[in-house]
Design a protein around this motif. Structure first.
Motif, PDB file in Angstrom:
ATOM      1  N   MET A 217       0.721  -1.437  -0.108  1.00 47.65           N
ATOM      2  CA  MET A 217       0.073  -0.049  -0.074  1.00 47.65           C
ATOM      3  C   MET A 217       0.667   1.338  -0.127  1.00 47.65           C
TER       4      MET A 217
ATOM      5  N   ASN B 130      -3.342   1.831  -5.729  1.00 52.13           N
ATOM      6  CA  ASN B 130      -3.523   0.750  -5.358  1.00 52.13           C
ATOM      7  C   ASN B 130      -5.276   0.408  -5.927  1.00 52.13           C
TER       8      ASN B 130
ATOM      9  N   GLN C 127      -2.961   5.899  -2.737  1.00 59.66           N
ATOM     10  CA  GLN C 127      -3.559   4.624  -2.656  1.00 59.66           C
ATOM     11  C   GLN C 127      -4.929   4.578  -3.747  1.00 59.66           C
TER      12      GLN C 127
END
Length: 498
Positions: free
Chosen positions: A355, A411, A408
């Motif tokens: 992450m 991600n 993120q």
């Protein structure tokens, strides 16, 4: 003796009380609902008619033939009437939904979608050249206007409720623990529909008051005193919390007795972590069966969720690229070390993934953690300090406004995370999970979630787990949009971010 407040009403309008404090509970009670529903009906009608008229005017300017003119006018009238009818048929102004939760917005979306679905069928059967313009222009513009007006009304209503206005006054009935839980839940948010004005406890106790938010309300004992408490407090509804020793026969007879004073009877479900859409009532020969839909962890809704994640995260990365560059330069200028911080987290099905975050601490943060363990201000599982010495100067405001979380989005685009979901845990946290806490890992962790908009680091561990499990089993696309919207508000006015 507790005197009921007066019922003097004034027609609600969003600017009518701005800038001045109103007399508490002056317009609390059932009658405000009718006035508020009328206000919504007027606003909905104006919004729909104005949207259809403006789009029709634009369409007519692009149409020259007389037949097209007649057809367009006829179709405009049909769209307006049909839309207004659907808004009523889908009960978008149901008093049980207005002012709280996402269900009100969902009903508006469903009614609007149904209107144009039926119109599309009519066009296929009867013909029509200009329907595509209404579908591409009128539908999105009108839907945006309807949702926007509902949001404005809700903001106004929430502000009034902070002053004790426009609330349904209720008496909560049940055993002490059940009553305490229901009162606590109803008092958590200022936007709640109900104002607890009294409680009737089954059995005996020494306490004569119960805390409801920031004030105490009177308590009486014995289920034979329910009607007396309703009369004394001027309550509009009675909420039965949990199971009563006297059983269902007492509840049925209580409903009959409350009919005399037009007092509503509400049963609080003991399914505390099950959202309303998962509960369906099915009466069988007078026996009301409550069906609880099983949580869905795969299927079409998850495909839609993933598609939404890819589109929105991709667009956000493009739009925020200049912000990333500026933040990167500030981090490099503030302290030595890399711009990004990579940490291994646990994802769906216990799989591990890297992450990414903007670095907000010194590069030796992990090594320095051991010396700070005894100063933990977090919830016991997560380490948190309000004034963590490892946080850099730039990192302080990055964390305050959640800007450090923006990487993120990558991600999310990769598929490791979702835009909305449970908080991504560390492997050390997962190793300490007990009971049903592992159910947090049934779906992808999120960039934001209920934990983000409900207090973040200020939450205790049990509440954090409860919110995550609630989301896992009850999430919806509409709910995700609501959480994302509230996340923007939390980023502007951060709570529990340190």
């Amino acid at each position: 003796m507790f005197q009921a407040q007066g019922q003097t009403l004034s027609f609600p309008f969003p600017s009518s009380t701005r800038g001045r404090r109103v007399r508490p509970a002056a317009v609390s009670g059932v009658p405000w609902r009718r006035r508020y529903q009328l206000s919504l009906r007027v606003t909905d009608t104006v919004t729909i008619v104005a949207t259809v008229l403006l789009s029709t005017d634009w369409i007519l300017k692009a149409t020259s033939s007389g037949s097209a003119y007649t057809q367009t006018i006829t179709f405009a009238i049909a769209v307006s009437v049909g839309w207004l009818v659907m808004m009523s048929m889908f009960r978008t102004r149901d008093p049980r939904l207005i002012g709280v939760g996402a269900a009100e917005y969902k009903r508006v979306v469903q009614a609007s979608a149904a209107t144009f679905s039926w119109m599309a069928v009519a066009v296929v059967l009867l013909g029509g050249d200009n329907f595509r313009y209404y579908l591409l222009v009128t539908f999105p513009a009108g839907l945006l206007g309807l949702l926007g007006s509902r949001w404005i009304w809700r903001k106004w209503l929430t502000r009034q409720r902070q002053f004790g206005m426009f609330l349904s006054k209720v008496v909560v009935v049940g055993r002490n623990d059940d009553v305490q839980y229901v009162v606590k839940q109803l008092s958590k948010k200022t936007g709640a529909v109900y104002e607890v004005v009294g409680a009737v406890l089954e059995g005996k106790s020494r306490s004569h008051t119960i805390l409801a938010g920031d004030r105490f309300v009177p308590v009486v004992y014995g289920l034979s005193n329910v009607e007396h408490s309703v009369a004394e407090t001027g309550a509009d509804a009675v909420i039965v919390a949990g199971h009563l020793h006297k059983g269902s026969k007492y509840i049925r007879e209580l409903g009959w007795r409350l009919e005399r004073s037009a007092t509503e009877l509400v049963l609080a479900s003991t399914l505390t972590n099950v959202a309303g859409p998962r509960i369906q009532m099915r009466p069988v020969e007078g026996l009301p069966l409550m069906h609880v839909e099983m949580p869905q962890f795969t299927g079409g809704r998850h495909v839609v969720k993933r598609l939404m994640d890819v589109v929105l995260s991709g667009l956000a990365l493009i739009v925020l690229a200049p912000v990333f560059v500026v933040v990167a330069l500030l981090i490099r200028h503030d302290s030595p070390g890399p711009v990004f911080f990579k940490q291994e987290r646990v994802g769906r099905g216990s799989g591990l993934f890297p992450m990414y975050k903007f670095r907000s601490m010194v590069v030796t943060a992990e090594e320095d953690l051991a010396a700070l363990r005894d100063r933990n201000e977090g919830n016991g599982v997560l380490f948190k300090m309000r004034h963590d010495p490892r946080v850099t100067k730039v990192g302080g405001w990055l964390r305050k406004y959640s800007i450090d979380e923006l990487p993120q989005l990558y991600n999310v685009l990769r598929g490791d995370m979702a835009l909305v979901g449970p908080r991504p845990p560390l492997a050390s946290e997962v190793s300490g999970y007990d009971g049903h806490t592992h159910r947090r890992l049934l779906i992808k962790p999120g960039l934001t979630g209920l934990w983000q908009i409900s207090g973040r680091s200020d939450l205790d561990w049990a509440e954090s787990v409860r919110l995550d499990l609630y989301y896992v089993e009850n999430w919806s696309v509409t709910g995700d949009f609501m959480i994302m919207w509230r996340t923007f508000k939390v980023m502007i006015r951060p709570v529990g971010a340190y």
